[in-house]
Design a protein around this motif. Structure first.
Motif, mmCIF file in Angstrom:
data_model
loop_
_atom_site.group_PDB
_atom_site.id
_atom_site.type_symbol
_atom_site.label_atom_id
_atom_site.label_comp_id
_atom_site.label_asym_id
_atom_site.label_seq_id
_atom_site.Cartn_x
_atom_site.Cartn_y
_atom_site.Cartn_z
ATOM 1 N N PRO A 69 0.824 -1.214 0.000
ATOM 2 C CA PRO A 69 0.000 0.000 0.000
ATOM 3 C C PRO A 69 0.857 1.263 0.000
ATOM 4 N N HIS A 70 0.436 2.228 -0.785
ATOM 5 C CA HIS A 70 1.095 3.521 -0.843
ATOM 6 C C HIS A 70 0.076 4.533 -1.351
ATOM 7 N N THR A 71 0.355 5.795 -1.159
ATOM 8 C CA THR A 71 -0.566 6.846 -1.597
ATOM 9 C C THR A 71 -0.315 7.185 -3.061
ATOM 10 N N ARG A 72 -1.318 7.780 -3.699
ATOM 11 C CA ARG A 72 -1.166 8.164 -5.110
ATOM 12 C C ARG A 72 -0.219 9.339 -5.265
ATOM 13 N N LYS A 73 -0.188 10.196 -4.278
ATOM 14 C CA LYS A 73 0.715 11.355 -4.308
ATOM 15 C C LYS A 73 1.340 11.482 -2.925
ATOM 16 N N SER A 74 2.466 12.130 -2.867
ATOM 17 C CA SER A 74 3.132 12.279 -1.580
ATOM 18 C C SER A 74 2.309 13.167 -0.657
ATOM 19 N N ILE A 75 2.172 12.730 0.570
ATOM 20 C CA ILE A 75 1.500 13.558 1.571
ATOM 21 C C ILE A 75 2.468 13.897 2.706
ATOM 22 N N LEU A 76 3.749 13.619 2.466
ATOM 23 C CA LEU A 76 4.772 13.914 3.458
ATOM 24 C C LEU A 76 5.352 15.303 3.217
ATOM 25 N N ASN A 77 5.758 15.946 4.288
ATOM 26 C CA ASN A 77 6.329 17.287 4.192
ATOM 27 C C ASN A 77 7.839 17.271 4.003
ATOM 28 N N SER A 78 8.473 16.166 4.380
ATOM 29 C CA SER A 78 9.926 16.114 4.381
ATOM 30 C C SER A 78 10.404 14.717 4.004
ATOM 31 N N THR A 111 6.605 7.750 1.041
ATOM 32 C CA THR A 111 7.787 8.485 0.577
ATOM 33 C C THR A 111 7.391 9.877 0.115
ATOM 34 N N LYS A 112 8.356 10.758 0.100
ATOM 35 C CA LYS A 112 8.148 12.099 -0.440
ATOM 36 C C LYS A 112 8.721 12.195 -1.842
ATOM 37 N N SER A 113 9.858 11.563 -2.040
ATOM 38 C CA SER A 113 10.593 11.635 -3.294
ATOM 39 C C SER A 113 10.139 10.547 -4.263
#
Length: 155
Positions: A69-78, A111-113
């Motif tokens: 499982p992972h998100t479609r877009k990054s929701i992390l700030n850093s 992940t963010k990157s």
């Protein structure tokens, strides 16, 4: 996975969650939400909602009882907040895996990157494609054991 972030780094920042309860995807993610540990400033409900929304679009089950499982877009700030959370489900779920097997292990990838995300997925695919590693997962190893096993694969 590049010079900066490796799969073991993501796992060390994350966690292992055992005996995740639920008979449906919604119930499983609800239990994960209550047990998920995130850095300050993150809303667990939002993170889990994004994971579940992605799952409802297309299953992240990859086969052999595993989903990523992972998100479609990054929701992390850093990028420092990136992590991998391993969840062992109490009850296997039918998630329309390509091989038809029920899922019993989640590797939740946050992940963010885009580069880290792609490299982590590649490394995870290599790991879960290895029969010896999959059998190792059947023992529901703890965090330290998982990290030690990853070292054997030069990750």
């Amino acid at each position: 996975m590049g010079d900066e972030v490796k799969l073991p780094d993501l796992l060390r920042a994350g966690a292992v969650i055992n005996d995740v309860k639920g008979n449906t995807l919604d119930e499983v993610f609800a239990d994960i939400e209550t047990r998920l540990e995130l850095p300050a400033g993150y809303d667990k409900k939002l993170v889990v909602s994004e994971l579940l929304a992605r799952e409802k679009i297309l299953s992240t089950a990859v086969g052999n009882g595993i989903a990523i499982p992972h998100t479609r877009k990054s929701i992390l700030n850093s990028e420092a907040d990136q992590r991998l959370i391993v969840c062992y489900l109490a009850n296997s779920l039918d998630m329309d895996a390509p091989d038809g097997l029920k899922v019993s292990v989640f590797f939740i990838l946050l992940t963010k990157s885009t580069q880290v995300h792609s490299c982590a997925l590649s490394d995870l695919a290599r790991l879960v494609g290895n029969g010896t590693f999959r059998h190792f997962l059947d023992t529901r190893p703890d965090l330290d054991s998982l990290l030690a096993k990853m070292r054997e694969y030069d990750l």
